[in-house]
Design an enzyme around this catalytic site. Structure first.
Site, mmCIF file in Angstrom:
data_model
loop_
_atom_site.group_PDB
_atom_site.id
_atom_site.type_symbol
_atom_site.label_atom_id
_atom_site.label_comp_id
_atom_site.label_asym_id
_atom_site.label_seq_id
_atom_site.Cartn_x
_atom_site.Cartn_y
_atom_site.Cartn_z
ATOM 1 N N GLU A 39 -33.189 74.004 47.121
ATOM 2 C CA GLU A 39 -33.970 75.247 47.161
ATOM 3 C C GLU A 39 -35.478 75.071 47.409
ATOM 4 O OE1 GLU A 39 -34.584 77.731 43.839
ATOM 5 O OE2 GLU A 39 -35.750 76.168 42.869
ATOM 6 N N ASN A 67 -33.352 80.099 42.557
ATOM 7 C CA ASN A 67 -34.137 81.321 42.785
ATOM 8 C C ASN A 67 -34.873 81.307 44.127
ATOM 9 O OD1 ASN A 67 -35.522 79.236 41.207
ATOM 10 N ND2 ASN A 67 -37.298 80.564 41.330
ATOM 11 N N HIS A 68 -35.010 80.120 44.740
ATOM 12 C CA HIS A 68 -35.649 80.039 46.065
ATOM 13 C C HIS A 68 -34.636 79.890 47.204
ATOM 14 C CE1 HIS A 68 -39.735 80.074 44.609
ATOM 15 N NE2 HIS A 68 -39.450 79.131 43.730
ATOM 16 N N HIS A 150 -29.328 76.208 36.988
ATOM 17 C CA HIS A 150 -30.693 76.334 37.492
ATOM 18 C C HIS A 150 -31.435 77.323 36.591
ATOM 19 C CE1 HIS A 150 -33.471 75.560 40.773
ATOM 20 N NE2 HIS A 150 -33.886 76.800 40.637
HETATM 21 FE FE LIG Z 1 -35.952 77.092 41.034
#
Ligand SMILES: [Fe+2]
Length: 269
Positions: A39, A67-68, A150
């Site tokens: 990510e 999240n990325h 994560h």
């Molecule tokens: Fe992250």
């Protein structure tokens, strides 16, 4: 079987550490399959197709996100072509999948990517969702289950361990970029709160330190940037699973720049 797990690869310095060390380590440690987190692989944010092909060429077999995952929009097409997953607890309509399944040494293995709650994008409850998913896999007699958790909060990662340690083979933490010193095998489950980044280790979470310092001094943010040159680190957990999918040993490999590797054995409980 022996599995290698590399945490967040941050930018070009991280990718080049895989190029320099991964294939040799796979031979030295008899690694059958290698997982890495993509990510932050493309200049700290997301993954491009070029960098995806590059990392697979360095010996990575499949990659997890976080999240990325969606920072580079081309990822939407890459999910269909390459062995990439994103957190399973994104809403159902989100592109991509959170589960990767393959056969390795005659065993069916399942790799899941899960995202925590604290400071993370709005996602479904990771805990209730993963229980359902693991139950389903077990009903299909899949015993080799590996989770990339994560998450920011170490409490969420430890809670997941104690919820699932008897049902899954490994829970590897990612996202904070800072490795924790708690690699263990607990009741047959390999666990570490965070594997730690592969990339620059002399900045702030793999990025140049100027923008974070300014943000903390003034409250004014900016774009985090990966340096072109820095002191680098490679970090990987290697764990061994028996035919029943239970972990029987694990070790952490660290390499600073071109220095000799440092190997630390997991605590077995
Ligand atoms: Fe992250």
């Amino acid at each position: 079987m022996k599995i290698g797990f590399i945490g967040d690869i941050v930018g070009k310095p991280g990718r080049l550490m895989l190029k320099k060390h991964l294939k040799r380590l796979q031979q030295e440690h008899f690694i059958d399959f290698t997982i890495a987190n993509y990510e932050n692989a493309s200049h700290g944010f997301g993954l491009t197709e070029k960098n995806c092909i590059e990392l697979l060429g360095y010996g990575v077999d499949m990659m997890t996100g976080g999240n990325h995952s969606f920072d580079k929009k081309e990822i939407l097409d890459l999910f269909e072509i390459y062995p990439l997953i994103r957190p399973i607890n994104y809403p159902q309509s989100t592109p991509g999948k959170g589960l990767f399944q393959t056969t390795l040494l005659s065993k069916e293995i399942a790799i899941l990517n899960l995202m925590g709650y604290y400071t993370m994008p709005m996602v479904d409850n990771p805990f209730t969702m993963i229980i359902q998913e693991v139950e389903r896999l077990k009903s299909e007699h899949i015993k080799h289950i590996i989770i990339d958790m994560h998450a920011e909060a170490s409490s969420e990662k430890q809670a997941l361990l104690h919820m699932l340690k008897e049902d899954v083979s490994a829970i590897l933490g990612t996202h904070t970029h800072v490795a924790t010193d708690d690699l263990s095998v607990i009741d047959g489950c390999c666990y570490v709160t965070d594997v730690g980044l592969t990339g620059c280790h002399d900045g702030v979470i793999g990025m140049k330190s100027d923008v974070p310092i300014k943000r903390f001094l003034t409250g004014i943010g900016g774009h985090f940037d990966v340096p072109d040159t820095c002191k680098v680190i490679f970090q990987m957990v290697v764990f061994e699973l028996n035919d029943e999918g239970r972990c029987i040993g694990a070790e952490k490999i660290k390499i600073y720049d071109d220095k000799p590797k440092i190997v630390t054995q997991a605590w077995i409980d």
